[in-house]
Design an enzyme around this catalytic site. Structure first.
Site, PDB file in Angstrom:
ATOM      1  CB  ALA A  94     -10.055  -4.601 -36.060  1.00 62.59           C
ATOM      2  N   GLY A 137      -7.544  -7.208 -32.378  1.00 62.76           N
ATOM      3  CA  GLY A 137      -7.768  -5.917 -31.737  1.00 62.76           C
ATOM      4  C   GLY A 137      -8.455  -6.043 -30.390  1.00 62.76           C
ATOM      5  CD  GLU A 193      -3.603  -5.189 -31.533  1.00 62.35           C
ATOM      6  OE1 GLU A 193      -4.601  -5.157 -32.280  1.00 62.35           O
ATOM      7  OE2 GLU A 193      -2.470  -4.836 -31.898  1.00 62.35           O
ATOM      8  CD  GLU A 238      -4.099  -8.983 -35.011  1.00 60.95           C
ATOM      9  OE1 GLU A 238      -3.563 -10.056 -34.641  1.00 60.95           O
ATOM     10  OE2 GLU A 238      -4.489  -8.114 -34.216  1.00 60.95           O
TER      11      GLU A 238
HETATM   12  N1  CO8 Z   1     -14.757  -8.910 -38.130  1.00 61.44           N
HETATM   13  C1  CO8 Z   1     -15.979  -8.891 -38.692  1.00 61.44           C
HETATM   14  N2  CO8 Z   1     -16.930  -9.824 -38.472  1.00 61.44           N
HETATM   15  C2  CO8 Z   1     -16.609 -10.822 -37.636  1.00 61.44           C
HETATM   16  C3  CO8 Z   1     -15.358 -10.914 -37.002  1.00 61.44           C
HETATM   17  C4  CO8 Z   1     -14.398  -9.887 -37.277  1.00 61.44           C
HETATM   18  N3  CO8 Z   1     -13.173  -9.833 -36.689  1.00 61.44           N
HETATM   19  N4  CO8 Z   1     -15.329 -12.024 -36.246  1.00 61.44           N
HETATM   20  C5  CO8 Z   1     -16.534 -12.608 -36.382  1.00 61.44           C
HETATM   21  N5  CO8 Z   1     -17.309 -11.890 -37.223  1.00 61.44           N
HETATM   22  C6  CO8 Z   1     -18.668 -12.174 -37.660  1.00 61.44           C
HETATM   23  C7  CO8 Z   1     -18.685 -13.307 -38.661  1.00 61.44           C
HETATM   24  O1  CO8 Z   1     -18.360 -12.872 -39.937  1.00 61.44           O
HETATM   25  C8  CO8 Z   1     -20.122 -13.801 -38.525  1.00 61.44           C
HETATM   26  O2  CO8 Z   1     -20.953 -12.905 -39.240  1.00 61.44           O
HETATM   27  P1  CO8 Z   1     -22.117 -13.511 -40.213  1.00 61.44           P
HETATM   28  O3  CO8 Z   1     -23.048 -14.186 -39.243  1.00 61.44           O
HETATM   29  O4  CO8 Z   1     -22.679 -12.288 -40.830  1.00 61.44           O
HETATM   30  O5  CO8 Z   1     -21.444 -14.455 -41.120  1.00 61.44           O
HETATM   31  C9  CO8 Z   1     -20.425 -13.601 -37.034  1.00 61.44           C
HETATM   32  O6  CO8 Z   1     -19.450 -12.659 -36.561  1.00 61.44           O
HETATM   33  C10 CO8 Z   1     -20.250 -14.872 -36.241  1.00 61.44           C
HETATM   34  O7  CO8 Z   1     -18.923 -15.355 -36.473  1.00 61.44           O
HETATM   35  P2  CO8 Z   1     -18.632 -16.889 -36.882  1.00 61.44           P
HETATM   36  O8  CO8 Z   1     -19.797 -17.487 -37.594  1.00 61.44           O
HETATM   37  O9  CO8 Z   1     -17.317 -16.902 -37.583  1.00 61.44           O
HETATM   38  O10 CO8 Z   1     -18.516 -17.537 -35.429  1.00 61.44           O
HETATM   39  P3  CO8 Z   1     -17.674 -18.828 -35.001  1.00 61.44           P
HETATM   40  O11 CO8 Z   1     -18.088 -19.110 -33.597  1.00 61.44           O
HETATM   41  O12 CO8 Z   1     -17.803 -19.904 -35.998  1.00 61.44           O
HETATM   42  O13 CO8 Z   1     -16.125 -18.343 -35.013  1.00 61.44           O
HETATM   43  C11 CO8 Z   1     -14.317 -16.838 -34.522  1.00 61.44           C
HETATM   44  C12 CO8 Z   1     -15.703 -17.361 -34.106  1.00 61.44           C
HETATM   45  C13 CO8 Z   1     -13.272 -17.950 -34.348  1.00 61.44           C
HETATM   46  C14 CO8 Z   1     -13.971 -15.693 -33.571  1.00 61.44           C
HETATM   47  C15 CO8 Z   1     -14.320 -16.388 -35.983  1.00 61.44           C
HETATM   48  O14 CO8 Z   1     -15.429 -15.519 -36.169  1.00 61.44           O
HETATM   49  C16 CO8 Z   1     -13.096 -15.654 -36.406  1.00 61.44           C
HETATM   50  O15 CO8 Z   1     -12.085 -16.266 -36.706  1.00 61.44           O
HETATM   51  N6  CO8 Z   1     -13.153 -14.303 -36.463  1.00 61.44           N
HETATM   52  C17 CO8 Z   1     -12.061 -13.485 -36.930  1.00 61.44           C
HETATM   53  C18 CO8 Z   1     -10.914 -13.454 -35.937  1.00 61.44           C
HETATM   54  C19 CO8 Z   1      -9.790 -12.579 -36.436  1.00 61.44           C
HETATM   55  O16 CO8 Z   1      -9.153 -12.865 -37.422  1.00 61.44           O
HETATM   56  N7  CO8 Z   1      -9.527 -11.484 -35.717  1.00 61.44           N
HETATM   57  C20 CO8 Z   1      -8.491 -10.536 -36.061  1.00 61.44           C
HETATM   58  C21 CO8 Z   1      -9.043  -9.476 -36.937  1.00 61.44           C
HETATM   59  S1  CO8 Z   1      -7.815  -8.353 -37.555  1.00 61.44           S
HETATM   60  C22 CO8 Z   1      -7.577  -7.292 -36.266  1.00 61.44           C
HETATM   61  O17 CO8 Z   1      -8.100  -7.417 -35.194  1.00 61.44           O
HETATM   62  C23 CO8 Z   1      -6.664  -6.139 -36.577  1.00 61.44           C
HETATM   63  C24 CO8 Z   1      -6.353  -5.353 -35.336  1.00 61.44           C
HETATM   64  C25 CO8 Z   1      -5.960  -3.973 -35.731  1.00 61.44           C
HETATM   65  C26 CO8 Z   1      -5.880  -3.059 -34.577  1.00 61.44           C
HETATM   66  C27 CO8 Z   1      -7.069  -3.062 -33.659  1.00 61.44           C
HETATM   67  C28 CO8 Z   1      -6.704  -2.543 -32.294  1.00 61.44           C
HETATM   68  C29 CO8 Z   1      -7.815  -2.449 -31.256  1.00 61.44           C
END
Ligand code: CO8
Length: 259
Positions: free
Chosen positions: A65, A110, A113, A133
């Site tokens: 998400a 998400g 999920e 998360e």
């Molecule tokens: N939300 C918002 N932006 C994101 C997310 C995210 N989950 N993941 C990546 N991005 C954005 C980054 O901020 C970045 O944006 P910008 O260029 O503006 O800085 C762009 O995407 C590229 O990402 P990275 O530079 O981080 O790319 P990497 O290849 O270095 O890393 C990763 C990729 C490992 C996937 C890393 O981006 C990461 O760790 N992302 C977050 C993963 C995470 O924590 N996910 C869980 C989120 S919480 C959640 O899902 C709650 C679920 C609730 C219910 C939903 C049910 C459907």
């Protein structure tokens, strides 16, 4: 229907939904869930779509998400967001046709999920899955604590949810989280092959199987077995049951009509 955060394509009787926010690693935001809900409603009513594939394309399924959207939510806004999310995952899980998640790249939070709401999960070599998360101070809210545990059991389920550990496709296959690993460039063709296989089955029998399995997850064994027996007997009122059995006896391929 025109959407910004997802795209939809139909080939023959197979519908393909693609998550389309590459600039944010396909992070799932409110607009996306609104669009997905709308699209799923129309897919449910469309008998010309017999199987649905959900994918994020070749690079990433979805990195969860949208954390940037969630960061400033008040509890009531968070509740509205999670209700919208769960409405989409429930629609996928309860869809009256088979669903396949075709996973490439990251499939996290998400994103996982949403994939878990599908019937069959396949992934390409090199893809990565997890429920991270916990690392942003929350828990999976789109069914992760429920569907993941039901699928792979509480041992690894708890470990993934509590540590936020990310696993690769080989490990996911070992755990039974996914059912197949493909070469990266063969992911979609393999998903379509599976879809064609399902498309040629009896859609009423597939629907009955899905309903029994879904129902059985929420009740004790005796009720689940009784429900299965009723659905089994009910299928003897369909053309497809007669056609399927006659075709077997006549040593030919059945022509199911979904009735
Ligand atoms: N939300 C918002 N932006 C994101 C997310 C995210 N989950 N993941 C990546 N991005 C954005 C980054 O901020 C970045 O944006 P910008 O260029 O503006 O800085 C762009 O995407 C590229 O990402 P990275 O530079 O981080 O790319 P990497 O290849 O270095 O890393 C990763 C990729 C490992 C996937 C890393 O981006 C990461 O760790 N992302 C977050 C993963 C995470 O924590 N996910 C869980 C989120 S919480 C959640 O899902 C709650 C679920 C609730 C219910 C939903 C049910 C459907």
């Amino acid at each position: 229907m025109n959407f910004e955060t997802i795209s939809f394509q139909q080939t023959d009787k197979i519908g393909i939904i693609k998550i389309n926010r590459p600039e944010a690693k396909n992070a799932l935001n409110e607009q996306l869930f609104r669009e997905l809900n709308q699209l799923l409603d129309s897919i449910k009513e469309n008998d010309n779509i017999r199987v649905l594939i959900l994918t994020g394309g070749e690079k990433v399924f979805a990195a969860g998400a949208d954390i940037k959207h969630m960061a400033s939510l008040y509890p009531m806004e968070a509740e509205e967001f999670i209700t919208l999310i769960n409405s989409a995952s429930d629609k996928i899980a309860g869809l009256n046709k088979p669903t396949i998640a075709a996973i490439a790249g990251y499939c996290l939070g998400g994103g996982l999920e949403l994939a878990l709401a599908c019937d069959i999960l396949i992934a390409s070599q090199g893809s990565k899955m997890g429920q991270p998360e916990i690392n942003v101070g929350i828990i999976p809210g789109g069914g992760g604590t429920q569907r993941l545990i039901r699928l792979i059991g509480s041992g690894w389920g708890k470990r993934l949810i509590m540590t936020g550990e990310i696993i690769d496709a080989n490990h996911a296959l070992q755990l039974g989280l996914i059912t197949e690993i493909t070469e990266p460039d063969l992911l979609m063709s393999r998903a379509k092959e599976l879809a064609v296989n399902l498309q040629n089955k009896s859609s009423v029998a597939l629907r009955a199987a899905k309903r029994c399995i879904e129902h059985g997850q929420n009740v004790e064994l005796a009720s689940g077995l009784e429900f299965e027996q009723k659905m089994w007997a009910l299928l003897f009122s369909t053309n497809d049951q007669k056609e399927g059995m006659e075709a077997f006896i006549q040593k030919r391929r059945p022509q199911f009509i979904g009735k």
